[in-house]
Motif scaffolding. Structure first.
Motif, PDB file in Angstrom:
ATOM      1  N   ASP A   3      -9.559   4.182   0.004  1.00 14.31           N
ATOM      2  CA  ASP A   3      -8.810   5.198   0.740  1.00 14.31           C
ATOM      3  C   ASP A   3      -8.759   6.526  -0.021  1.00 14.31           C
ATOM      4  O   ASP A   3      -8.441   7.562   0.570  1.00 14.31           O
ATOM      5  CB  ASP A   3      -7.393   4.710   1.039  1.00 14.31           C
ATOM      6  CG  ASP A   3      -7.358   3.703   2.173  1.00 14.31           C
ATOM      7  OD1 ASP A   3      -8.345   3.647   2.928  1.00 14.31           O
ATOM      8  OD2 ASP A   3      -6.370   2.973   2.301  1.00 14.31           O
ATOM      9  N   LEU A   4      -9.063   6.500  -1.309  1.00  8.76           N
ATOM     10  CA  LEU A   4      -9.166   7.745  -2.053  1.00  8.76           C
ATOM     11  C   LEU A   4     -10.272   8.623  -1.480  1.00  8.76           C
ATOM     12  O   LEU A   4     -10.225   9.858  -1.585  1.00  8.76           O
ATOM     13  CB  LEU A   4      -9.448   7.471  -3.531  1.00  8.76           C
ATOM     14  CG  LEU A   4      -8.447   6.595  -4.287  1.00  8.76           C
ATOM     15  CD1 LEU A   4      -8.877   6.438  -5.732  1.00  8.76           C
ATOM     16  CD2 LEU A   4      -7.048   7.156  -4.191  1.00  8.76           C
ATOM     17  N   LYS A  30       0.884  -1.170   0.000  1.00 12.47           N
ATOM     18  CA  LYS A  30       0.000   0.000   0.000  1.00 12.47           C
ATOM     19  C   LYS A  30       0.914   1.211   0.000  1.00 12.47           C
ATOM     20  O   LYS A  30       1.387   1.658   1.050  1.00 12.47           O
ATOM     21  CB  LYS A  30      -0.889  -0.037   1.247  1.00 12.47           C
ATOM     22  CG  LYS A  30      -2.053   0.907   1.233  1.00 12.47           C
ATOM     23  CD  LYS A  30      -2.936   0.605   2.433  1.00 12.47           C
ATOM     24  CE  LYS A  30      -4.174   1.438   2.457  1.00 12.47           C
ATOM     25  NZ  LYS A  30      -5.063   1.084   3.603  1.00 12.47           N
ATOM     26  N   GLU A  31       1.162   1.750  -1.196  1.00 14.17           N
ATOM     27  CA  GLU A  31       2.303   2.649  -1.373  1.00 14.17           C
ATOM     28  C   GLU A  31       1.880   4.045  -1.839  1.00 14.17           C
ATOM     29  O   GLU A  31       0.824   4.230  -2.459  1.00 14.17           O
ATOM     30  CB  GLU A  31       3.282   2.035  -2.368  1.00 14.17           C
ATOM     31  CG  GLU A  31       3.911   0.763  -1.808  1.00 14.17           C
ATOM     32  CD  GLU A  31       4.702  -0.012  -2.832  1.00 14.17           C
ATOM     33  OE1 GLU A  31       5.853  -0.380  -2.516  1.00 14.17           O
ATOM     34  OE2 GLU A  31       4.172  -0.274  -3.927  1.00 14.17           O
ATOM     35  N   MET A  81      -4.141  -0.474  11.469  1.00 11.39           N
ATOM     36  CA  MET A  81      -4.313   0.852  12.058  1.00 11.39           C
ATOM     37  C   MET A  81      -5.182   1.770  11.201  1.00 11.39           C
ATOM     38  O   MET A  81      -5.222   2.983  11.412  1.00 11.39           O
ATOM     39  CB  MET A  81      -2.944   1.505  12.266  1.00 11.39           C
ATOM     40  CG  MET A  81      -2.072   0.809  13.286  1.00 11.39           C
ATOM     41  SD  MET A  81      -2.663   1.069  14.999  1.00 11.39           S
ATOM     42  CE  MET A  81      -3.340  -0.555  15.345  1.00 11.39           C
ATOM     43  N   GLY A  82      -5.879   1.179  10.202  1.00 14.27           N
ATOM     44  CA  GLY A  82      -6.757   1.985   9.361  1.00 14.27           C
ATOM     45  C   GLY A  82      -5.977   2.987   8.527  1.00 14.27           C
ATOM     46  O   GLY A  82      -4.896   2.701   8.001  1.00 14.27           O
ATOM     47  N   THR A  83      -6.504   4.182   8.408  1.00 10.47           N
ATOM     48  CA  THR A  83      -5.856   5.204   7.578  1.00 10.47           C
ATOM     49  C   THR A  83      -4.851   6.062   8.350  1.00 10.47           C
ATOM     50  O   THR A  83      -4.141   6.864   7.747  1.00 10.47           O
ATOM     51  CB  THR A  83      -6.915   6.145   6.966  1.00 10.47           C
ATOM     52  OG1 THR A  83      -7.591   6.852   8.017  1.00 10.47           O
ATOM     53  CG2 THR A  83      -7.934   5.367   6.147  1.00 10.47           C
ATOM     54  N   ALA A  84      -4.757   5.871   9.656  1.00 15.52           N
ATOM     55  CA  ALA A  84      -3.930   6.764  10.483  1.00 15.52           C
ATOM     56  C   ALA A  84      -2.461   6.824  10.040  1.00 15.52           C
ATOM     57  O   ALA A  84      -1.893   7.921   9.947  1.00 15.52           O
ATOM     58  CB  ALA A  84      -4.032   6.363  11.952  1.00 15.52           C
ATOM     59  N   PHE A  91       1.011  11.061  -4.079  1.00 18.90           N
ATOM     60  CA  PHE A  91       0.097  10.382  -4.989  1.00 18.90           C
ATOM     61  C   PHE A  91       0.007   8.907  -4.591  1.00 18.90           C
ATOM     62  O   PHE A  91       1.035   8.228  -4.466  1.00 18.90           O
ATOM     63  CB  PHE A  91       0.590  10.482  -6.441  1.00 18.90           C
ATOM     64  CG  PHE A  91       0.576  11.876  -6.994  1.00 18.90           C
ATOM     65  CD1 PHE A  91      -0.510  12.357  -7.703  1.00 18.90           C
ATOM     66  CD2 PHE A  91       1.674  12.718  -6.795  1.00 18.90           C
ATOM     67  CE1 PHE A  91      -0.511  13.648  -8.207  1.00 18.90           C
ATOM     68  CE2 PHE A  91       1.673  14.014  -7.291  1.00 18.90           C
ATOM     69  CZ  PHE A  91       0.578  14.478  -8.002  1.00 18.90           C
ATOM     70  N   TRP A  92      -1.223   8.436  -4.398  1.00 15.62           N
ATOM     71  CA  TRP A  92      -1.409   7.009  -4.143  1.00 15.62           C
ATOM     72  C   TRP A  92      -0.918   6.233  -5.359  1.00 15.62           C
ATOM     73  O   TRP A  92      -1.283   6.527  -6.498  1.00 15.62           O
ATOM     74  CB  TRP A  92      -2.875   6.682  -3.899  1.00 15.62           C
ATOM     75  CG  TRP A  92      -3.404   7.105  -2.569  1.00 15.62           C
ATOM     76  CD1 TRP A  92      -4.211   8.179  -2.304  1.00 15.62           C
ATOM     77  CD2 TRP A  92      -3.189   6.448  -1.310  1.00 15.62           C
ATOM     78  NE1 TRP A  92      -4.506   8.235  -0.962  1.00 15.62           N
ATOM     79  CE2 TRP A  92      -3.892   7.183  -0.324  1.00 15.62           C
ATOM     80  CE3 TRP A  92      -2.468   5.330  -0.921  1.00 15.62           C
ATOM     81  CZ2 TRP A  92      -3.898   6.832   1.013  1.00 15.62           C
ATOM     82  CZ3 TRP A  92      -2.474   4.971   0.419  1.00 15.62           C
ATOM     83  CH2 TRP A  92      -3.175   5.708   1.365  1.00 15.62           C
ATOM     84  N   SER A  93      -0.110   5.215  -5.116  1.00 13.16           N
ATOM     85  CA  SER A  93       0.451   4.393  -6.179  1.00 13.16           C
ATOM     86  C   SER A  93      -0.396   3.124  -6.358  1.00 13.16           C
ATOM     87  O   SER A  93      -0.788   2.490  -5.374  1.00 13.16           O
ATOM     88  CB  SER A  93       1.901   4.013  -5.812  1.00 13.16           C
ATOM     89  OG  SER A  93       2.485   3.229  -6.806  1.00 13.16           O
ATOM     90  N   HIS A  94      -0.677   2.785  -7.619  1.00 12.55           N
ATOM     91  CA  HIS A  94      -1.426   1.573  -8.017  1.00 12.55           C
ATOM     92  C   HIS A  94      -2.494   1.130  -6.995  1.00 12.55           C
ATOM     93  O   HIS A  94      -2.415   0.037  -6.443  1.00 12.55           O
ATOM     94  CB  HIS A  94      -0.472   0.421  -8.293  1.00 12.55           C
ATOM     95  CG  HIS A  94       0.552   0.144  -7.226  1.00 12.55           C
ATOM     96  ND1 HIS A  94       0.229  -0.323  -5.975  1.00 12.55           N
ATOM     97  CD2 HIS A  94       1.893   0.262  -7.235  1.00 12.55           C
ATOM     98  CE1 HIS A  94       1.312  -0.492  -5.260  1.00 12.55           C
ATOM     99  NE2 HIS A  94       2.346  -0.130  -5.993  1.00 12.55           N
TER     100      HIS A  94
END
Length: 490
Positions: A288-289, A153-154, A240-243, A260-263
């Motif tokens: 998550d977007l 998750k990059e 830990m969710g989005t924290a 920028f969220w990757s792939h």
């Protein structure tokens, strides 16, 4: 080919239609003089600093051959996985590390990019890294089933130039930092107090064996719970969710760089992928977007099937959040290459982000990325799809706005555009104009394709428009949105 719905407007309201047409034509000619440079770039490139097969100079030469004028290098910042045994996880541990920017020296990495820009001006090199801010373990290290969740998750960081900022990036295992010391200070201070008192008692000769054991235990506790970590999290307490990602994005944002969220829909390890004795599992994270604030954008076109950019999906939801004031900034899209080398990935230049910049420079390109003045391209062959123009105009007010910008209009927004292919030939095209997350118009024709469409029912005081096009056997174009705001009556 030119497509327009002006005819119906002129038939219904001949005088108004003619006036709007004349004013629109005059404005469009004037606006053409204020165009930006189109700079084709490739975002997400790995070099020999981490997992790539080529050094930066070699990639610059490849870029020149395929007409790429900007390269966003994003080598891995740190590639580490670590498992520690309870209760001394930071002391009794297994650590595996691979080449990365932080391992090989941030100054060397940033210096190499600066050297490239000084040595030539055909291709602009821009610094960045690919980061895995967080992962968490499940399973038993002494049995089958030890699993690392969300390691892939990059996030891409673009435009950060201070080496000290890379050293303090809030990712797991990134060394010592003071940023999150307060959260863990109570336990550390308690252990420190016990160690100091125990050492004092030993020096005074009071029950030396007892106080020696207690002092050593306190020292181990200090090492185990010390608060001087770059990240405020560890991999041993589950999801830990989005924290962790919000922490990371905020750190980068405060330093004036972009994220920028990757792939986000990658299938690489969605079902689990064995890596020696462990398994990597990272499900798609396009939701998550919507859930995460403050990031700059995300990769919408890359080497996986994607849906987040489809009408009404996560991208449009995030844009709607901005439109209604629930998000501080819009969300932009890029194309993402994930280039590791010839033969190891798609050819350099297949996935392009075309920057609409005031000049061909690092600063101007970064500004275009921050402001959403760019569009994404996926090529299927040698020829390149081109979005020559996309704007929202208001003929009566004499203004227009392109991707990333906002137009204040008085009458009706007019959506204008022109698409072509770099080979100059005719190719079949299908075009969708998306308004507020729904398909507003669908047009078909042959390239070069020009269109002008009125929106005589803007629906809301604020609307956003974007387009996506597919050109048969050539590829795909995805624009960033233009916002239109109804100008208040005087």
């Amino acid at each position: 080919m030119i497509m327009s719905d002006r005819t119906s407007k002129i038939t219904e309201r001949p005088i108004l239609g003619v006036l709007v047409l004349i004013l629109s034509s005059i404005f469009y000619q004037n606006a053409a003089c204020a165009t930006y440079l189109q700079i084709p770039g490739v975002v997400h490139i790995h070099t020999t600093f981490s997992s790539g097969a080529h050094d930066m100079a070699e990639i610059v030469e490849m870029a020149k051959e395929v007409g790429v004028e900007a390269l966003v290098f994003t080598d891995h910042d740190r590639v580490v996985m670590e498992y520690g045994v309870f209760p001394l996880r930071k002391i009794v541990r297994k650590r595996v590390e691979h080449p990365s920017v932080l391992q090989r020296g941030v100054e060397n990495y940033l210096g190499a990019i600066e050297d490239l820009n000084r040595a030539q001006d055909d291709v602009v090199a821009i610094p960045g890294v690919q980061s895995s801010p967080f992962y968490y373990w499940t399973g038993n290290p002494f049995k089958e089933g030890l699993t690392a969740h969300d390691y892939r998750k990059e996030i891409l960081v673009v435009g950060m130039t201070d080496p000290a900022d890379y050293e303090k990036l809030p990712v797991l295992h990134n060394g010592l930092a003071w940023d999150f010391s307060r959260a863990r200070s109570p336990a550390f201070l308690s252990a420190l107090a016990l160690f100091v008192f125990g050492a004092w008692m030993v020096l005074r000769g009071r029950r030396k064996k007892t106080w020696t054991v207690l002092a050593v235990a306190a020292l181990l506790a200090m090492l185990e719970c010390h608060p001087f970590s770059a990240s405020g999290f560890d991999p041993y307490h589950g999801d830990m969710g989005t924290a962790p990602y919000e922490e990371f994005i905020e750190f980068v944002r405060q330093r004036g760089a972009l994220t920028f969220w990757s792939h986000p829909e990658s299938s690489y390890s969605a079902q689990g992928r064995k890596m020696g004795p462990i398994t990597l599992v990272t499900p798609p994270y396009s939701e998550d977007l919507i859930r995460v604030p403050e990031y700059t954008g995300f990769a919408a076109l890359y080497g996986d099937s994607t849906t987040a950019e489809a009408p009404g999906m996560q991208w449009d939801v995030a844009l709607t959040q901005f439109r209604f004031g629930e998000r501080k900034k819009p969300v932009w899209t890029i194309a993402e290459a994930d280039f590791h080398g010839q033969g190891q990935s798609d050819p350099l230049g297949r996935y392009l982000t075309v920057f609409l910049a005031e000049e061909k420079s690092q600063g101007a390109i970064l500004t275009a990325m921050a402001e959403g003045r760019m569009y994404s391209v996926m090529k299927q062959g040698e020829a390149k799809p081109v979005l020559e123009d996309f704007r929202i105009a208001d003929a009566s007010a004499g203004g227009s706005a392109i991707s990333g910008q906002t137009l204040e209009y008085r009458s009706f927004p007019e959506i204008r555009g022109k698409l072509s292919v770099s080979d100059g030939a005719r190719h079949k095209l299908q075009l969708k104009i998306v308004k507020n997350g729904k398909v507003f118009r669908e047009l078909e024709g042959d390239t070069p394709f020009e269109f002008a469409v009125f929106d005589d029912n803007p629906s809301y005081d604020t609307n956003f428009y974007r387009l996506e096009a597919r050109i048969e056997k050539i590829g795909r174009i995805l624009s960033n949105p233009v916002f239109a705001v109804k100008k208040a009556a005087n």
